[in-house]
Design a protein around this motif. Structure first.
Motif, mmCIF file in Angstrom:
data_model
loop_
_atom_site.group_PDB
_atom_site.id
_atom_site.type_symbol
_atom_site.label_atom_id
_atom_site.label_comp_id
_atom_site.label_asym_id
_atom_site.label_seq_id
_atom_site.Cartn_x
_atom_site.Cartn_y
_atom_site.Cartn_z
ATOM 1 N N ASP A 1 -6.005 4.172 4.762
ATOM 2 C CA ASP A 1 -7.357 4.651 4.882
ATOM 3 C C ASP A 1 -8.388 4.295 3.569
ATOM 4 N N GLU A 2 -7.802 4.549 2.344
ATOM 5 C CA GLU A 2 -8.357 4.586 1.164
ATOM 6 C C GLU A 2 -8.316 2.983 1.015
ATOM 7 N N ALA A 3 -7.321 2.068 1.258
ATOM 8 C CA ALA A 3 -7.487 0.668 1.048
ATOM 9 C C ALA A 3 -8.391 0.148 1.857
ATOM 10 N N SER B 1 -5.212 2.976 -7.544
ATOM 11 C CA SER B 1 -4.945 4.330 -6.611
ATOM 12 C C SER B 1 -4.282 4.294 -5.348
ATOM 13 N N PHE B 2 -4.190 3.171 -4.840
ATOM 14 C CA PHE B 2 -3.594 2.783 -3.513
ATOM 15 C C PHE B 2 -2.441 1.846 -3.188
ATOM 16 N N SER C 1 1.327 0.170 -4.188
ATOM 17 C CA SER C 1 2.464 0.622 -4.738
ATOM 18 C C SER C 1 3.306 -0.202 -5.474
ATOM 19 N N ILE D 1 0.691 -1.142 0.248
ATOM 20 C CA ILE D 1 0.167 0.155 -0.055
ATOM 21 C C ILE D 1 0.975 1.229 0.176
ATOM 22 N N THR D 2 0.564 2.298 -0.970
ATOM 23 C CA THR D 2 1.204 3.611 -0.870
ATOM 24 C C THR D 2 1.232 3.977 0.306
ATOM 25 N N SER E 1 -8.045 -0.072 -6.656
ATOM 26 C CA SER E 1 -6.604 -0.590 -5.980
ATOM 27 C C SER E 1 -5.368 0.113 -6.879
ATOM 28 N N ASN F 1 2.774 -0.906 5.727
ATOM 29 C CA ASN F 1 2.111 -0.619 4.481
ATOM 30 C C ASN F 1 1.873 -1.874 3.541
ATOM 31 N N LYS G 1 -1.957 5.971 1.917
ATOM 32 C CA LYS G 1 -3.241 5.541 1.399
ATOM 33 C C LYS G 1 -3.940 4.488 1.841
#
Length: 97
Positions: free
Chosen positions: A16-18, A80-81, A83, A10-11, A78, A48, A14
């Motif tokens: 919370d978005e995930a 967008s969040f 990496s 996870i980036t 996914s 992360n 990000k």
């Protein structure tokens, strides 16, 4: 029984978005007839990284899950969040006690 383990990087910033995207996905997956377990976890050594542990009754159940429109929608979100690409391991159960 088919078990799948997916590690998602996870980036930074990000998470919370995930978690929100998983919150939308998980109740839908739980209603799938062949789903035995769908567990979201955070890796202790790498906070992360989310790890999803999935179990399905059989290959057909996993195939159904993989073809659902809401899973495809999740993968689109996914981008967008995450990496990087998820690491996925698919296993076939041999024995259980």
């Amino acid at each position: 029984m088919i078990t799948l383990i997916a590690r998602l990087p996870i980036t930074e910033g990000k998470m919370d978005e995930a978690l929100g995207a998983f919150k939308e996905l998980m109740p839908r997956v739980a209603k799938e007839e062949g789903t035995v377990l769908y567990s979201l976890n955070r890796e202790k050594a790498s906070p992360n990284t989310l790890v999803v542990v999935e179990q399905y009754k059989d290959k057909e159940s996993l195939k159904f899950h993989s073809s659902t429109p809401y899973l495809k929608e999740f993968f689109e979100k996914s981008a967008s969040f995450t990496s990087g690409n998820p690491e996925v391991v698919v296993m076939e159960e041999i024995s259980r006690t």
